[in-house]
Design a protein around this motif. Structure first.
Motif, PDB file in Angstrom:
ATOM      1  N   CYS A  56      42.357  34.446  36.006  1.00 61.04           N
ATOM      2  CA  CYS A  56      42.786  35.638  35.269  1.00 61.04           C
ATOM      3  C   CYS A  56      42.941  36.776  36.266  1.00 61.04           C
ATOM      4  O   CYS A  56      42.055  37.013  37.093  1.00 61.04           O
ATOM      5  CB  CYS A  56      41.763  35.999  34.211  1.00 61.04           C
ATOM      6  N   CYS A  59      39.918  39.649  35.083  1.00 58.70           N
ATOM      7  CA  CYS A  59      38.482  39.360  35.226  1.00 58.70           C
ATOM      8  C   CYS A  59      38.207  38.381  36.361  1.00 58.70           C
ATOM      9  O   CYS A  59      37.056  38.215  36.770  1.00 58.70           O
ATOM     10  CB  CYS A  59      37.892  38.837  33.911  1.00 58.70           C
ATOM     11  N   HIS A  76      40.189  31.541  27.307  1.00 55.88           N
ATOM     12  CA  HIS A  76      39.863  32.814  27.951  1.00 55.88           C
ATOM     13  C   HIS A  76      38.703  33.490  27.212  1.00 55.88           C
ATOM     14  O   HIS A  76      37.718  33.922  27.810  1.00 55.88           O
ATOM     15  CB  HIS A  76      41.111  33.710  27.918  1.00 55.88           C
ATOM     16  N   CYS A  83      36.222  39.984  29.384  1.00 56.09           N
ATOM     17  CA  CYS A  83      37.429  40.404  30.118  1.00 56.09           C
ATOM     18  C   CYS A  83      38.128  41.560  29.401  1.00 56.09           C
ATOM     19  O   CYS A  83      38.423  41.466  28.207  1.00 56.09           O
ATOM     20  CB  CYS A  83      38.379  39.217  30.243  1.00 56.09           C
TER      21      CYS A  83
HETATM   22 ZN   LIG Z   1      40.268  37.625  32.024  1.00 57.92          ZN
END
Ligand SMILES: [Zn+2]
Length: 107
Positions: A56, A59, A76, A83
């Motif tokens: 990602c 994050c 996710h 995140c």
């Molecule tokens: Zn993330």
């Protein structure tokens, strides 16, 4: 000098472009992935260049060993609920509902 603990990811120099959907989608070019790259890119992920590993952009959470039926947003939220990109795009309610479906420790 202090040596790096881990080798720099190949795409580190291009990290800025991973903040855009187009940049992330581009990272999947010429790669085989069990998940539609467009869906991965929308969920904030870009390819690390290693097998099916993705990261990602926000994050830094990494995921690999994808199964075709898995949903990038759901994974996710399941693994990186804190995140800020996820929270902004999907909202707290979505994250909470995913967390409820996957109790901690049940992998
Ligand atoms: Zn993330």
């Amino acid at each position: 000098n202090v040596p790096l603990q881990t080798p720099r990811p190949r795409l580190n120099g291009q990290r800025a472009s991973m903040e855009t959907f187009e940049g992330r989608l581009e990272s999947f070019r010429d790669r085989q992935h069990p998940i539609d790259p467009e869906r991965l890119a929308r969920a904030g992920f870009y390819s690390t260049g290693e097998q099916d590993q993705v990261l990602c952009f926000r994050c830094g959470g990494g995921l690999k060993t994808w199964r075709p039926e898995e949903d990038p947003w759901e994974e996710h939220a399941r693994h990186y609920p804190g995140c800020s990109f996820l929270q902004a795009e999907k909202g707290e309610e979505y994250v909470n509902s995913v967390q409820l479906r996957y109790p901690k420790g049940d992998h």
